[in-house]
Design a protein around this motif. Structure first.
Motif, PDB file in Angstrom:
ATOM      1  N   ASN A   4       0.825  -1.214   0.000  1.00  0.00           N
ATOM      2  CA  ASN A   4       0.000   0.000   0.000  1.00  0.00           C
ATOM      3  C   ASN A   4       0.855   1.257   0.000  1.00  0.00           C
ATOM      4  O   ASN A   4       0.548   2.224  -0.691  1.00  0.00           O
ATOM      5  CB  ASN A   4      -0.936   0.030   1.212  1.00  0.00           C
ATOM      6  CG  ASN A   4      -2.048  -0.972   1.116  1.00  0.00           C
ATOM      7  OD1 ASN A   4      -2.419  -1.412   0.032  1.00  0.00           O
ATOM      8  ND2 ASN A   4      -2.585  -1.348   2.259  1.00  0.00           N
ATOM      9  N   SER A   8       1.074   4.016  -2.920  1.00  0.00           N
ATOM     10  CA  SER A   8       0.796   5.420  -2.595  1.00  0.00           C
ATOM     11  C   SER A   8       1.942   6.321  -3.048  1.00  0.00           C
ATOM     12  O   SER A   8       1.719   7.407  -3.595  1.00  0.00           O
ATOM     13  CB  SER A   8       0.564   5.564  -1.091  1.00  0.00           C
ATOM     14  OG  SER A   8       0.220   6.875  -0.769  1.00  0.00           O
ATOM     15  N   ARG A  84      -2.328  13.043   1.567  1.00  0.00           N
ATOM     16  CA  ARG A  84      -3.161  12.691   2.720  1.00  0.00           C
ATOM     17  C   ARG A  84      -3.217  11.175   2.870  1.00  0.00           C
ATOM     18  O   ARG A  84      -3.099  10.642   3.971  1.00  0.00           O
ATOM     19  CB  ARG A  84      -4.554  13.274   2.560  1.00  0.00           C
ATOM     20  CG  ARG A  84      -5.396  13.160   3.814  1.00  0.00           C
ATOM     21  CD  ARG A  84      -6.753  13.834   3.763  1.00  0.00           C
ATOM     22  NE  ARG A  84      -7.035  14.675   2.622  1.00  0.00           N
ATOM     23  CZ  ARG A  84      -7.858  14.339   1.621  1.00  0.00           C
ATOM     24  NH1 ARG A  84      -8.472  13.179   1.615  1.00  0.00           N
ATOM     25  NH2 ARG A  84      -8.083  15.177   0.632  1.00  0.00           N
ATOM     26  N   GLU A  85      -3.380  10.461   1.756  1.00  0.00           N
ATOM     27  CA  GLU A  85      -3.420   9.002   1.777  1.00  0.00           C
ATOM     28  C   GLU A  85      -2.083   8.426   2.243  1.00  0.00           C
ATOM     29  O   GLU A  85      -2.042   7.478   3.030  1.00  0.00           O
ATOM     30  CB  GLU A  85      -3.784   8.457   0.390  1.00  0.00           C
ATOM     31  CG  GLU A  85      -3.773   6.960   0.273  1.00  0.00           C
ATOM     32  CD  GLU A  85      -4.834   6.253   1.114  1.00  0.00           C
ATOM     33  OE1 GLU A  85      -4.763   5.022   1.220  1.00  0.00           O
ATOM     34  OE2 GLU A  85      -5.721   6.934   1.686  1.00  0.00           O
ATOM     35  N   ARG A  88      -1.906   8.775   5.920  1.00  0.00           N
ATOM     36  CA  ARG A  88      -2.780   7.801   6.571  1.00  0.00           C
ATOM     37  C   ARG A  88      -2.114   6.431   6.630  1.00  0.00           C
ATOM     38  O   ARG A  88      -2.116   5.761   7.672  1.00  0.00           O
ATOM     39  CB  ARG A  88      -4.113   7.705   5.831  1.00  0.00           C
ATOM     40  CG  ARG A  88      -5.147   6.828   6.529  1.00  0.00           C
ATOM     41  CD  ARG A  88      -6.341   6.542   5.639  1.00  0.00           C
ATOM     42  NE  ARG A  88      -6.009   5.748   4.462  1.00  0.00           N
ATOM     43  CZ  ARG A  88      -5.738   4.434   4.472  1.00  0.00           C
ATOM     44  NH1 ARG A  88      -5.745   3.768   5.597  1.00  0.00           N
ATOM     45  NH2 ARG A  88      -5.451   3.804   3.351  1.00  0.00           N
TER      46      ARG A  88
END
Length: 95
Positions: A4, A8, A84-85, A88
């Motif tokens: 992930n 990203s 932002r992702e 996170r």
């Protein structure tokens, strides 16, 4: 590297490359430094895991990502969601 997180980072690089208009030098430098720090930290974590130890130093990367995201939101709102992702994902990883 976590899949992930890798995805990203790839998305962020793509968005940055296709952003209309120039990205100011300060933000570009911040992103490059953040990218390098994330890669170093993840490499160190892999080395520590292989050695049976734990690395507790995270450099506040999730928080730094959020700060950079706030700066991008003003000048480059199309890049802000990718940052932002990333923040996170880092936060969920405990980085």
């Amino acid at each position: 590297m976590d899949s992930n997180l890798k995805a990203s980072l790839k998305t962020l690089h793509s968005e940055l490359a296709s952003t209309p208009g120039p990205v100011d030098e300060e933000l570009q430098d911040l992103l490059q430094q953040l990218d390098g720090d994330i890669r170093q930290l993840l490499e160190r974590r892999i080395e520590q895991e292989n050695a049976g130890g734990e690395d507790t130093t995270t450099y506040g990367l999730a928080e730094r990502t959020q700060e950079i995201s706030a700066k991008f939101a003003v000048k480059h709102p199309t890049l802000e969601p990718a940052l932002r992702e990333l923040g996170r994902i880092l936060g969920n990883m405990g980085i």
